[in-house]
Design a protein around this motif. Structure first.
Motif, PDB file in Angstrom:
ATOM      1  N   GLU A   1      47.906  36.237  31.063  1.00 51.92           N
ATOM      2  CA  GLU A   1      49.235  36.864  31.060  1.00 51.92           C
ATOM      3  C   GLU A   1      49.792  37.073  32.464  1.00 51.92           C
ATOM      4  OE1 GLU A   1      46.298  40.312  30.070  1.00 51.92           O
ATOM      5  OE2 GLU A   1      46.440  38.122  29.855  1.00 51.92           O
ATOM      6  N   VAL A   2      48.926  37.059  33.478  1.00 55.11           N
ATOM      7  CA  VAL A   2      49.423  37.115  34.862  1.00 55.11           C
ATOM      8  C   VAL A   2      50.082  35.780  35.213  1.00 55.11           C
ATOM      9  CG1 VAL A   2      48.781  37.422  37.288  1.00 55.11           C
ATOM     10  CG2 VAL A   2      47.652  38.789  35.523  1.00 55.11           C
ATOM     11  N   LEU A   3      49.506  34.703  34.697  1.00 56.05           N
ATOM     12  CA  LEU A   3      50.027  33.358  34.956  1.00 56.05           C
ATOM     13  C   LEU A   3      51.220  33.026  34.068  1.00 56.05           C
ATOM     14  CD1 LEU A   3      46.602  31.479  35.091  1.00 56.05           C
ATOM     15  CD2 LEU A   3      47.927  32.352  37.033  1.00 56.05           C
ATOM     16  N   ASP A   4      51.238  33.561  32.863  1.00 58.66           N
ATOM     17  CA  ASP A   4      52.288  33.245  31.887  1.00 58.66           C
ATOM     18  C   ASP A   4      52.911  34.537  31.366  1.00 58.66           C
ATOM     19  OD1 ASP A   4      53.937  32.307  29.932  1.00 58.66           O
ATOM     20  OD2 ASP A   4      52.394  31.186  28.828  1.00 58.66           O
ATOM     21  N   PRO A   5      53.975  35.005  32.003  1.00 59.54           N
ATOM     22  CA  PRO A   5      54.606  36.284  31.612  1.00 59.54           C
ATOM     23  C   PRO A   5      55.083  36.317  30.166  1.00 59.54           C
ATOM     24  CG  PRO A   5      55.456  35.489  33.721  1.00 59.54           C
ATOM     25  CD  PRO A   5      54.647  34.369  33.127  1.00 59.54           C
ATOM     26  N   ARG A   6      55.243  35.147  29.553  1.00 64.03           N
ATOM     27  CA  ARG A   6      55.723  35.119  28.165  1.00 64.03           C
ATOM     28  C   ARG A   6      54.736  35.802  27.214  1.00 64.03           C
ATOM     29  NH1 ARG A   6      56.646  28.754  27.716  1.00 64.03           N
ATOM     30  NH2 ARG A   6      54.623  28.931  28.778  1.00 64.03           N
ATOM     31  N   LEU A   7      53.462  35.856  27.608  1.00 64.23           N
ATOM     32  CA  LEU A   7      52.441  36.462  26.740  1.00 64.23           C
ATOM     33  C   LEU A   7      52.650  37.960  26.559  1.00 64.23           C
ATOM     34  CD1 LEU A   7      49.253  34.600  28.040  1.00 64.23           C
ATOM     35  CD2 LEU A   7      50.285  34.388  25.766  1.00 64.23           C
ATOM     36  N   THR A   8      53.300  38.599  27.539  1.00 66.62           N
ATOM     37  CA  THR A   8      53.514  40.051  27.457  1.00 66.62           C
ATOM     38  C   THR A   8      54.981  40.430  27.619  1.00 66.62           C
ATOM     39  OG1 THR A   8      52.967  40.204  29.812  1.00 66.62           O
ATOM     40  CG2 THR A   8      51.202  40.669  28.245  1.00 66.62           C
ATOM     41  N   ALA A   9      55.877  39.439  27.604  1.00 67.29           N
ATOM     42  CA  ALA A   9      57.303  39.728  27.751  1.00 67.29           C
ATOM     43  C   ALA A   9      57.767  40.644  26.624  1.00 67.29           C
ATOM     44  CB  ALA A   9      58.100  38.419  27.742  1.00 67.29           C
ATOM     45  N   PRO A  10      58.712  41.560  26.918  1.00 65.11           N
ATOM     46  CA  PRO A  10      59.359  41.790  28.210  1.00 65.11           C
ATOM     47  C   PRO A  10      58.715  42.925  29.022  1.00 65.11           C
ATOM     48  CG  PRO A  10      60.517  43.001  26.521  1.00 65.11           C
ATOM     49  CD  PRO A  10      59.330  42.352  25.840  1.00 65.11           C
ATOM     50  N   HIS A  11      57.503  43.314  28.678  1.00 63.87           N
ATOM     51  CA  HIS A  11      56.940  44.555  29.208  1.00 63.87           C
ATOM     52  C   HIS A  11      56.072  44.371  30.447  1.00 63.87           C
ATOM     53  CE1 HIS A  11      58.448  46.359  25.570  1.00 63.87           C
ATOM     54  NE2 HIS A  11      57.734  45.535  24.828  1.00 63.87           N
ATOM     55  N   GLY A  12      55.748  43.141  30.831  1.00 63.71           N
ATOM     56  CA  GLY A  12      54.806  42.948  31.922  1.00 63.71           C
ATOM     57  C   GLY A  12      53.380  43.114  31.434  1.00 63.71           C
ATOM     58  N   TYR A  13      52.409  42.820  32.301  1.00 63.60           N
ATOM     59  CA  TYR A  13      51.001  42.907  31.892  1.00 63.60           C
ATOM     60  C   TYR A  13      50.444  44.299  32.140  1.00 63.60           C
ATOM     61  CZ  TYR A  13      50.306  41.875  36.919  1.00 63.60           C
ATOM     62  OH  TYR A  13      50.345  41.897  38.284  1.00 63.60           O
ATOM     63  N   GLY A  14      49.222  44.537  31.636  1.00 62.48           N
ATOM     64  CA  GLY A  14      48.637  45.872  31.732  1.00 62.48           C
ATOM     65  C   GLY A  14      47.153  45.837  32.042  1.00 62.48           C
ATOM     66  N   PRO A  15      46.431  46.893  31.692  1.00 60.05           N
ATOM     67  CA  PRO A  15      45.013  47.017  32.055  1.00 60.05           C
ATOM     68  C   PRO A  15      44.112  45.958  31.436  1.00 60.05           C
ATOM     69  CG  PRO A  15      45.667  48.757  30.525  1.00 60.05           C
ATOM     70  CD  PRO A  15      46.922  48.089  30.979  1.00 60.05           C
ATOM     71  N   GLN A  16      44.620  45.255  30.410  1.00 56.60           N
ATOM     72  CA  GLN A  16      43.801  44.217  29.772  1.00 56.60           C
ATOM     73  C   GLN A  16      43.390  43.128  30.762  1.00 56.60           C
ATOM     74  OE1 GLN A  16      46.780  45.269  28.753  1.00 56.60           O
ATOM     75  NE2 GLN A  16      46.765  45.732  26.549  1.00 56.60           N
ATOM     76  N   ILE A  17      44.153  42.970  31.855  1.00 54.00           N
ATOM     77  CA  ILE A  17      43.810  41.909  32.818  1.00 54.00           C
ATOM     78  C   ILE A  17      42.458  42.192  33.484  1.00 54.00           C
ATOM     79  CG2 ILE A  17      46.251  41.423  33.231  1.00 54.00           C
ATOM     80  CD1 ILE A  17      45.891  42.670  36.037  1.00 54.00           C
ATOM     81  N   ASP A  18      42.107  43.461  33.639  1.00 54.48           N
ATOM     82  CA  ASP A  18      40.811  43.802  34.247  1.00 54.48           C
ATOM     83  C   ASP A  18      39.655  43.439  33.331  1.00 54.48           C
ATOM     84  OD1 ASP A  18      41.993  44.770  36.565  1.00 54.48           O
ATOM     85  OD2 ASP A  18      41.904  46.874  35.935  1.00 54.48           O
ATOM     86  N   VAL A  19      39.852  43.605  32.032  1.00 50.48           N
ATOM     87  CA  VAL A  19      38.802  43.264  31.064  1.00 50.48           C
ATOM     88  C   VAL A  19      38.543  41.750  31.094  1.00 50.48           C
ATOM     89  CG1 VAL A  19      38.135  43.258  28.629  1.00 50.48           C
ATOM     90  CG2 VAL A  19      39.320  45.240  29.604  1.00 50.48           C
ATOM     91  N   TRP A  20      39.604  40.969  31.178  1.00 55.26           N
ATOM     92  CA  TRP A  20      39.440  39.513  31.306  1.00 55.26           C
ATOM     93  C   TRP A  20      38.579  39.189  32.528  1.00 55.26           C
ATOM     94  CZ3 TRP A  20      41.230  35.085  28.689  1.00 55.26           C
ATOM     95  CH2 TRP A  20      41.080  33.874  29.382  1.00 55.26           C
ATOM     96  N   SER A  21      38.897  39.798  33.676  1.00 52.58           N
ATOM     97  CA  SER A  21      38.161  39.518  34.912  1.00 52.58           C
ATOM     98  C   SER A  21      36.688  39.882  34.780  1.00 52.58           C
ATOM     99  CB  SER A  21      38.786  40.282  36.084  1.00 52.58           C
ATOM    100  OG  SER A  21      40.131  39.905  36.282  1.00 52.58           O
ATOM    101  N   ILE A  22      36.394  41.012  34.122  1.00 55.22           N
ATOM    102  CA  ILE A  22      34.993  41.407  33.924  1.00 55.22           C
ATOM    103  C   ILE A  22      34.300  40.414  32.992  1.00 55.22           C
ATOM    104  CG2 ILE A  22      33.425  43.224  33.127  1.00 55.22           C
ATOM    105  CD1 ILE A  22      35.672  45.238  33.747  1.00 55.22           C
TER     106      ILE A  22
END
Length: 273
Positions: A180-201
């Motif tokens: 969702e950081v790469l493709d804003p459409r996945l979380t449009a129109p609200h922007g991304y959130g804490p879920q990005i940290d879980v992906w990284s872990i």
């Protein structure tokens, strides 16, 4: 600052900062002091507002698995950050030295990092750059309990997300960044959130268990396409040494952390449970 701390040897240097080991004169506590030279051209070019945001974020953090900011001094053209002293190196270095982690050790590291990240998320803080290089061990002495004590570091990209200030900036490290950081459409129109940290872990857990990343290409466009599609596997023979019981657990866990749709991805708290 010198009234309170004995300043010792240099631990590291950057383009506009030096990190010194120090000891509090009254308590004897050993710390690291990051001394940022405000007159250095490198700092002038650096976004000073970003440093203020990092300091403000770190002032809110108090968890055993996060690097803590104890004090800030401004004197003689320097901004001095008094931080936890960690001497055990990066998780990245230990993975390189071992080749991969045992199931037990990978589970312990993941648990500690997830507890820190769940704490951050409860405070409204998203790290945005979790990777083995930003996970630091307290000690290199295998006889000490601190040898396995890991801390989340580098809050330079961390932000406090809110509906009034949605996060949309593309940032992080390519191999660990969420779709969702790469493709804003996945979380449009609200922007991304804490879920990005879980992906990284999830990426870090995968690397610990087999020694290489789930997404890899020397071509950034190809790498980002893999990430956006969630295109990864558990190839033989690299995953064959994991026990069948652990394999079922870790395969399921990684798959639920590396879900392209952030709404379907586990939260840090859910992974811990």
């Amino acid at each position: 600052m010198h009234d309170f701390y004995h300043i010792g040897s240099t631990l590291g240097k950057g383009s506009f900062a030096v990190v010194k080991e120090a000891q509090h004169k009254h308590t004897g506590v050993r710390v690291a002091i990051k001394m940022i030279d405000r007159s250095n051209p490198g700092f002038v070019a650096f976004d000073a507002d970003a440093l203020r945001k990092e300091i403000a974020t770190m002032h809110r953090i108090n968890h055993r698995n996060c690097i803590r900011l104890h004090e800030v001094f401004e004197e003689q053209g320097y901004i001095c950050l008094v931080l936890d002293l960690v001497t055990g190196g990066e998780l990245f270095d230990r993975i390189i030295a071992r080749g991969h982690y045992s199931e037990k050790d990978a589970a312990e590291v993941s648990r500690d990092v997830l507890q820190a990240v769940a704490y951050l998320h409860a405070q409204g803080i998203v790290h945005r750059d979790l990777k083995p290089e930003n996970l630091l061990y307290m000690s290199n002495d295998e006889s000490m309990p601190e040898y396995k004590h890991i801390k989340v570091a580098d809050f330079g990209l961390a932000r406090c997300g809110s509906p009034d200030s949605p996060m949309r900036t593309m940032c992080g490290t390519p191999g660990y960044v969420a779709p969702e950081v790469l493709d804003p459409r996945l979380t449009a129109p609200h922007g991304y959130g804490p879920q990005i940290d879980v992906w990284s872990i999830g990426v870090v857990l995968y690397i610990m268990l087999c020694g290489f990343p789930p997404f890899y290409s020397e071509n950034t466009v190809t790498l980002f396409r893999q990430i956006r599609r969630g295109d990864y596997s558990f190839p033989s023979p690299y995953w064959d040494n994991i026990s069948d019981l652990a394999k079922a657990h870790f395969f399921d866990l990684v798959r639920r952390m590396l879900v392209v749709d952030p709404k379907q991805r586990l939260t840090a708290q859910q992974v811990i449970r």
